[in-house]
Design a protein around this motif. Sequence first.
Motif: not given
Length: 407
Positions: A186-193
């Motif tokens: 799974v290639l997820g979006v990193c929403h954290a900084a």
Amino acid sequence: MNATDRPRLRAVEPVQVEVEGRTLIALKDPDSYSEETALVDPGLLGLLVVFDGISTIDEICARLESEGVKGVTPDGLTTLAESLDRCFLLDNERFRDERAAREAAFASEPVRAAAHAGSAYPAGADEARTFLDEMLGDGAGDKTQTSTGHVRRLIAPHIDLRLGADVHGGAHRALAGAPRPERVVVLGVCHAASDRRVIACRKDFATPLGTLRHDAAFLDALEARSGDCFDADQMTHKAEHSVEFQALWIARHWPDNPPLLVPLLIGSFHDLIEDARSPADDPEIDKFVNALRDTIAEARGTTLLIASVDLAHRGPRYGDADGLDEDAETEQESADRVLLDHIVAGDAESFFQDIAHDKNARNVCGVAPIYLTLRLDETPGELLSYGQGRIDPDTGSLVTYTAVAFP
């Protein structure tokens, strides 16, 4: 030194909200360090840029006064800084101590808990299964018949599961009844900084439908080929939903013997977009693409890859001056359809250039995972579904999302 003497604001997401008839700005922490939300008057939002960690409260007041800003007092700024500090929104020693303690606690846990169970989806097994099965009904939108047994890459949304139910269902109907893969990357979006391109999580993932074991051997091989350590910032996985939502679906599709999970968060390509530099010219990205492709090719059994992404984020909630009316929604869909043409064609470079030409003014959050998915294999895909969701109807803020399968 007081924690608010030289306040430095952390990276936050300003969100316009209505509270008892007043329009305020909620400062959302992408890392979710506090259950309390800091609310500020819209007129104060522009002042927060002076919380730079260098200037004292008195120096900030003097600077603002010299710039003609009226009505700002040291007591008022101190009260604001204290409110931000309570919510861990200031980058100071108090926050860093809290972060270190939480990172140590998370590192000691062998299983990554289902952070959004009971809020984004039901926490009970039967209720969660019914919740997902309802999405797999007839649905709506653009659907094609896909040979489910041969899907090896899938672009699926990570929008709120209820808001984007049709497109979630459109994506996962492509996997319903499919043969079990050995693993799912799974290639997820990193929403954290984070300043990292790739962040792995070396933990099993809990879901209401069972726990998914992570594929440690695959991660070992991937890191060996890339020459990098991807789990250095794995705390970003703790509250991130983009991998968690797909883990829930994976547990639903193969409940008796779930595939191994390779949980990866992909950092922003913002620097490349700003510099008008193609990811194809970035050695780090090129090395990761080759490492991932070769690791998939040489790993035992079959590998399914899911890019967990959304498309445009428009309206005041995302920094636009105005909300979107019906005409603007239609215009946004037209722009998305052009972008989808590049995705379906498997053309990673054209996709990126479409994003870069206006410096991602549409705030497409899934740029990096989509680009990597297309670079892995440039064969064309099939559009399964497309949708738009009013994430904040009061302000006219909109998110768009899609499902694309690559047989």
